[in-house]
Design a protein around this motif. Structure first.
Motif, PDB file in Angstrom:
ATOM      1  N   SER A 118      45.007  32.784  19.613  1.00 55.30           N
ATOM      2  CA  SER A 118      44.760  33.421  18.319  1.00 55.30           C
ATOM      3  C   SER A 118      43.285  33.510  17.967  1.00 55.30           C
ATOM      4  CB  SER A 118      45.490  32.661  17.208  1.00 55.30           C
ATOM      5  OG  SER A 118      44.947  31.361  17.048  1.00 55.30           O
ATOM      6  N   GLY A 119      42.432  32.733  18.632  1.00 54.60           N
ATOM      7  CA  GLY A 119      41.020  32.729  18.309  1.00 54.60           C
ATOM      8  C   GLY A 119      40.676  31.944  17.065  1.00 54.60           C
ATOM      9  N   THR A 120      41.635  31.209  16.513  1.00 53.71           N
ATOM     10  CA  THR A 120      41.405  30.424  15.305  1.00 53.71           C
ATOM     11  C   THR A 120      41.136  28.968  15.673  1.00 53.71           C
ATOM     12  OG1 THR A 120      43.777  29.988  15.070  1.00 53.71           O
ATOM     13  CG2 THR A 120      42.892  31.917  13.940  1.00 53.71           C
ATOM     14  N   SER A 140      48.218  36.581  17.080  1.00 52.50           N
ATOM     15  CA  SER A 140      47.703  36.175  18.382  1.00 52.50           C
ATOM     16  C   SER A 140      47.785  37.358  19.332  1.00 52.50           C
ATOM     17  CB  SER A 140      48.483  34.984  18.940  1.00 52.50           C
ATOM     18  OG  SER A 140      49.824  35.356  19.199  1.00 52.50           O
ATOM     19  N   THR A 314      37.774  29.927  21.590  1.00 51.60           N
ATOM     20  CA  THR A 314      38.323  30.980  20.748  1.00 51.60           C
ATOM     21  C   THR A 314      37.920  32.370  21.217  1.00 51.60           C
ATOM     22  OG1 THR A 314      36.428  30.660  19.275  1.00 51.60           O
ATOM     23  CG2 THR A 314      38.455  29.515  18.705  1.00 51.60           C
ATOM     24  N   ALA A 317      40.794  34.857  23.197  1.00 52.34           N
ATOM     25  CA  ALA A 317      41.731  35.763  22.527  1.00 52.34           C
ATOM     26  C   ALA A 317      41.093  37.118  22.276  1.00 52.34           C
ATOM     27  CB  ALA A 317      42.207  35.140  21.212  1.00 52.34           C
ATOM     28  N   VAL A 318      39.845  37.130  21.811  1.00 51.68           N
ATOM     29  CA  VAL A 318      39.158  38.401  21.535  1.00 51.68           C
ATOM     30  C   VAL A 318      38.946  39.186  22.825  1.00 51.68           C
ATOM     31  CG1 VAL A 318      37.068  39.413  20.579  1.00 51.68           C
ATOM     32  CG2 VAL A 318      38.029  37.379  19.542  1.00 51.68           C
ATOM     33  N   VAL A 328      42.297  42.951  17.693  1.00 52.19           N
ATOM     34  CA  VAL A 328      41.886  41.549  17.663  1.00 52.19           C
ATOM     35  C   VAL A 328      42.764  40.800  16.670  1.00 52.19           C
ATOM     36  CG1 VAL A 328      39.971  39.978  17.163  1.00 52.19           C
ATOM     37  CG2 VAL A 328      39.533  42.169  18.267  1.00 52.19           C
ATOM     38  N   SER A 332      40.946  35.640  13.985  1.00 50.31           N
ATOM     39  CA  SER A 332      40.138  35.184  15.109  1.00 50.31           C
ATOM     40  C   SER A 332      38.685  35.000  14.699  1.00 50.31           C
ATOM     41  CB  SER A 332      40.235  36.191  16.258  1.00 50.31           C
ATOM     42  OG  SER A 332      39.342  35.844  17.285  1.00 50.31           O
ATOM     43  N   SER A 422      30.556  33.890  12.619  1.00 47.84           N
ATOM     44  CA  SER A 422      31.528  32.906  13.126  1.00 47.84           C
ATOM     45  C   SER A 422      31.180  31.506  12.661  1.00 47.84           C
ATOM     46  CB  SER A 422      31.566  32.950  14.651  1.00 47.84           C
ATOM     47  OG  SER A 422      32.136  34.143  15.102  1.00 47.84           O
TER      48      SER A 422
END
Length: 990
Positions: A118-120, A140, A314, A317-318, A328, A332, A422
């Protein structure tokens, strides 16, 4: 009237309520945007001539291979060529793009899977959900691929199936918690590869291998078993890479081909987390957070890099979302890894970066200060320049070289803006409920004050106290109503009515109790403060040792205050080692003064055995201190356990383990233990040795190689059977002692003092006997003497049966801990028992400490023992492998219980030693001794816990809040729960 031990239990229960309140405020859920991203939401390309459509996919099919527990140094450093030859050569020769990916704490599987899909950044409490998490509701790339109609197959760790149910059309999961399985857990994944690689029925194939992580847990990452497993993974990587490259031709022109069937394929090799040198993970050391991230594809140009760049977990995922033509994930925080799309035209790369930046600005939008964010401002400025660059491209009046230079500058500015945004989003993820945190701290403070004001007296809650409680509770509710029922209440107000009601009710009751105790305390001590005198001779000969009591109190306060520093939290073991060393020196000084006074009265008085006992205690403590290095700063320094576990010292480890098991039998099987009990203990210890030999951690004799099982499961189960039989024997002896106690009442029991027979009336204690007249009632005296002889015999039998019952429980605990602890820690267990024996036999008889001080000392010894076995305040030192000792399949509750026993083996063993000391107290003082010890233990828990909660709330924005303070908070909570359970048993079973 309320007994002191019952009050301690109530105080611990209130502490647990305060902890629950504080946890609900501190471990709040992170802020996320609901829903899922969509291709329709993607903005058009900047400029007047920008493209309106979303980017196309870059790769046709993707294989995501997760090797659990794979560290960056295992695959990317020079030594990796020995075990992962194909992978390391591919990176060095430029045929694959490699990164060192940072995984954030907690470094356990389930939160890390959430992060890379999920990039989280998952919440810290996800570590508690690692054993059983439900479906992952956040956006995700897995869900996006499923929604886009892509076909997903999965094989490996069934955590993926719990997080993404009904997503994978073909799947075969394996349990990730049975760490004793090194082979089948990976073979179950590899057996599907020939069919899957030759099939075109999937677009995304996810593989999660667990064998390397299991080897690390059981034997450590430097085990001889690690390199063969790495070679196995390297062979699988080579097989997948060659198979994917065989599907495409080396002459593909990616800039002109749009058909997905002829696009190149991509292999991604990564890890969810690393593993520490001790064989565990969950913390934030470099060995745990630095993982390899390697991309293999025939589309990559062959280039060499001077160094391996760093990335965030993370970012996966992107990057995968862009390469698969997916939006995306909505929440994320990651960046696009540009080298993966470096073969694309410059305009496409700028398009990806623009979409990535736009997605981060959407996350920043709910913040009031997003317009003031440096990254946001830089992105907006770069976006305008990007639009001008697009217009220049469309105009065609600028050379390609100049456009390339301008485009490269735009990429750098985009990357800088992404980095700032970020970082800002990561810092704003934590959402604290200060209201609940403050309520929890107030509860802890009131509990601490009650324990401090209740040292020597009992109380009854009188009506004025109840009235004061009601007034206080109504006042709190009124204050809450005034402040928090406004149309726009402050952010720190809590809106949960049940939490508010329970919190205020508990606070009101505690306030009433505290007021009553304070009033009675002032009344009782008013006269004492006016007539304070000091009697040095009485202090020396009676054994009050006021300086020891003062030192213990100051030590507890100093330890509590030291927790304000992250460095002291990381190196807490040094505080306990220092306090214990100072304590032994102070006791030795008092013993010397006492011996000097006694020698003046008796010239034949022997003082040196007592000092020799203290010297042995200090030598044992120093040896235990150097056995396992822990903490952060000195954890990598060589210690005794490292030498025993190093290659080439297998025979030394086997010999030391055998000697330790013999010592455990001698120390645990005392003379008051039954013959059958000693036999069970000896048989169980032999089974422990056989289990370690069968599992390969100890060198086994050749003559026993055909007898022992391959994994030692059978031998471990024999040891478990001996533990249960010892507990059964202990229960039988304790039951017999209880029955004998009922048959012989302590009341009206005659005793002989100085040759005179005396009787204890019903309404008197043992110290208030009345003498019988010798020349009268001579017949009664003879009958009374005969009854005394019978009761004396009954008492001796009762005492013997109860002592045998306690010894049986102690032996069962010793056998269980010897089975769960690693072989290099068996001498630590033997040293603990030897230390207990020396203290009980040589030191305490000449010191005569009260139960209050004795309980504090044993609490200190338990805390030091927690670190002496190699534990720390980080989650990485939890030995998960102990939870699967003697198990052939996964059992969650049993694994948690066994892991807890192994982790807290030191405190548990010293708690049993404290029970043994309290049992030696005279029967007529045992109740008061239990109460004093209970209050001491409750205070030792309440004092550091209260101060630590304050420090955590004040430093909640500290850089190390999640890597240092949050794990320590979980340990403090577990300590409180364990102490509550111990006091519950301690006050009811003695």
């Amino acid at each position: 009237m309320m007994r002191l031990d019952n009050l301690s239990l109530l105080c611990l229960a209130c502490q647990l309520q305060g902890l629950a309140l504080f946890h609900s405020g501190f471990f709040s859920m992170r802020k996320v945007l609901p829903g899922h991203s969509s291709l329709a939401d993607i903005p058009p390309e900047p400029g007047n001539h920008g493209r309106q459509s979303s980017p196309d996919a870059v790769f046709a099919r993707v294989v995501l291979m997760v090797v659990d527990g794979l560290r960056a140094d295992m695959a990317l450093e020079a030594d990796a060529q020995k075990c992962m030859e194909y992978t390391s050569h591919s990176v060095q020769e430029g045929r694959a793009w490699a990164f060192v990916a940072h995984a954030r704490a907690p470094t356990v599987t389930m939160p890390r899977i959430k992060a890379l899909t999920s990039g989280t950044v998952p919440g810290f409490l996800d570590i508690l959900l690692n054993l059983g998490s439900g479906a992952f509701a956040d956006d995700s790339f897995v869900w996006q691929a499923y929604a886009a109609g892509k076909r997903l197959h999965f094989f490996g760790d069934n955590t993926w199936l719990r997080l993404f149910p009904s997503i994978f059309s073909v799947h075969d999961g394996t349990s990730s918690f049975f760490v004793s399985d090194f082979t089948e857990v990976d073979d179950n994944v590899t057996r599907h590869l020939p069919k899957e690689l030759s099939s075109s029925s999937w677009d995304i194939l996810v593989l999660h291998y667990l064998g390397l992580d299991h080897i690390g847990h059981v034997s450590g990452p430097r085990s001889p078993l690690a390199c063969p497993k790495l070679r196995e993974m390297d062979t699988i990587i080579q097989k997948i890479d060659h198979s994917l490259q065989a599907e495409v031709h080396s002459t593909l022109n990616l800039s002109t081909q749009v058909d997905a069937s002829v696009l190149p394929n991509l292999l991604v090799v990564c890890s969810d987390h690393g593993i520490s040198n001790a064989g565990s993970h969950g913390g934030s050391s470099d060995e745990e957070i630095l993982t390899p991230l390697i991309f293999f594809s025939s589309a990559f140009p062959v280039t060499t890099a001077d160094f391996v760049p760093h990335a965030e977990q993370t970012d996966i995922a992107v990057t995968l979302s862009f390469t698969l033509g997916l939006p995306v994930p909505r929440n994320s925080l990651g960046h696009l890894l540009l080298p993966v799309v470096d073969h694309l035209p410059l305009r496409d790369k700028l398009r990806f970066l623009h979409i990535n930046g736009w997605q981060l600005t959407v996350l920043l939008a709910p913040s009031d200060s997003h317009s003031l964010n440096r990254g946001h401002a830089l992105f907006k400025a770069t976006e305008m320049e990007h639009g001008a660059w697009i217009d220049l491209v469309h105009a065609g009046n600028v050379s390609s070289k100049d456009l390339s230079i301008l485009g490269s500058r735009l990429m750098k500015r985009y990357q800088e803006a992404l980095q700032f945004m970020s970082q800002s989003l990561g810092e704003s993820l934590a959402q604290y409920d200060v209201y609940s945190m403050v309520l929890g701290i107030l509860l802890e403070f009131q509990v601490l004050l009650i324990l401090l004001l209740h040292p020597h007296f009992q109380f009854t809650v009188v009506p004025p106290t109840a009235a004061l409680s009601i007034v206080f509770g109504v006042g709190l509710l009124f204050l809450h109503t005034v402040l928090c029922t406004h149309p726009t209440p402050p952010a720190l107000c809590h809106t949960n009515a049940l939490i508010v009601f329970l919190s205020f009710t508990t606070l009101a009751c505690l306030n009433g109790v505290l007021a009553a105790m304070l009033w009675k305390f002032l009344q009782q001590h008013r006269q004492a403060w006016r007539n304070t005198v000091t009697n040095k001779q009485r202090w020396l000969l009676v054994g009050g040792m006021n300086n020891v009591r003062t030192f213990l109190q100051l030590g507890c306060v100093g330890h509590a205050m030291s927790q304000a520093s992250s460095s002291f939290v990381e190196e807490e073991h040094m505080i306990w080692y220092f306090l214990l060393s100072s304590l032994w020196l102070l006791i030795g000084y008092n013993v010397w003064l006492l011996n000097k006074a006694c020698t003046w009265q008796d010239e034949h008085y022997m003082w040196w055995p007592k000092m020799l006992g203290l010297l042995i205690v200090m030598v044992f403590c120093r040896l235990l201190r150097g056995w396992n290095q822990t903490g952060v700063n000195w954890a990598d320094q060589a210690d005794i356990s490292d030498w025993l576990n190093s290659p080439g010292n297998e025979l030394a480890l086997t010999a030391v383990s055998a000697v330790s098991l013999l010592g455990l039998f001698w120390l645990a099987g005392g003379p008051t233990f039954s013959f059958f009990g000693r036999f069970l203990l000896a048989f169980g210890l032999v089974a422990v040795w056989a289990y370690r030999c069968g599992s390969g951690t100890l060198t086994q004799p050749e003559m026993l190689s055909s007898i022992l099982s391959s994994e030692g499961v059978r031998e471990a189960r024999l040891a478990y059977i001996c533990v249960f039989l010892l507990l059964a024997i202990s229960g039988i002896h304790s039951l017999l002692g209880t029955c004998l106690g009922f048959s012989s009442s302590e009341d009206d029991q005659p005793t002989v003092l100085a040759g005179t027979i005396k009787l204890c009336p019903d309404n008197k204690r043992l110290g208030d006997q009345t003498s019988l007249t010798p020349h009268k009632n001579t017949g009664n005296i003879h009958r009374l003497y005969a009854r005394w002889q019978h009761n004396e015999c009954t008492q001796q039998c009762q005492k013997r049966e109860r002592q045998m019952g306690f010894n049986g429980a102690s032996a069962a605990l010793t056998l269980l801990l010897s089975l769960l602890l690693r072989p290099h820690n068996l001498p630590v267990l033997a040293l603990w028992l030897g230390l207990q024996h020396v203290l009980s036999s040589w030191v305490w008889p000449c010191v005569c400490l009260p139960p209050f001080e004795m309980a504090i000392i044993y609490y200190w010894l338990g805390q030091a023992a927690f670190f002496q076995q190699g534990n720390s305040n980080g989650l990485a030192t939890v030995d998960v492998a102990a939870g699967y000792t003697g198990m052939s399949s996964h059992s969650g509750p049993l694994a948690v219980i066994l892991t807890a026993f192994c982790t807290y083996s030191g405190p548990i063993l010293w708690a049993m030693a404290l029970i043994k000391e309290i049992r030696l107290a005279p029967l007529h003082t045992r109740v008061s001794s239990i109460g004093a010890a209970s209050r001491a233990l409750a205070m030792c828990r309440a004092l550091p816990l209260t101060f630590y909660l304050v420090f955590v709330m004040v430093e909640r924005h500290h850089l190390f809040i999640w890597s240092v303070f949050a794990p320590k908070l979980l340990y403090e909570t577990t300590h409180t729960l364990a102490l509550f359970a111990f006091l519950l048993i301690f006050t009811t079973c003695i």
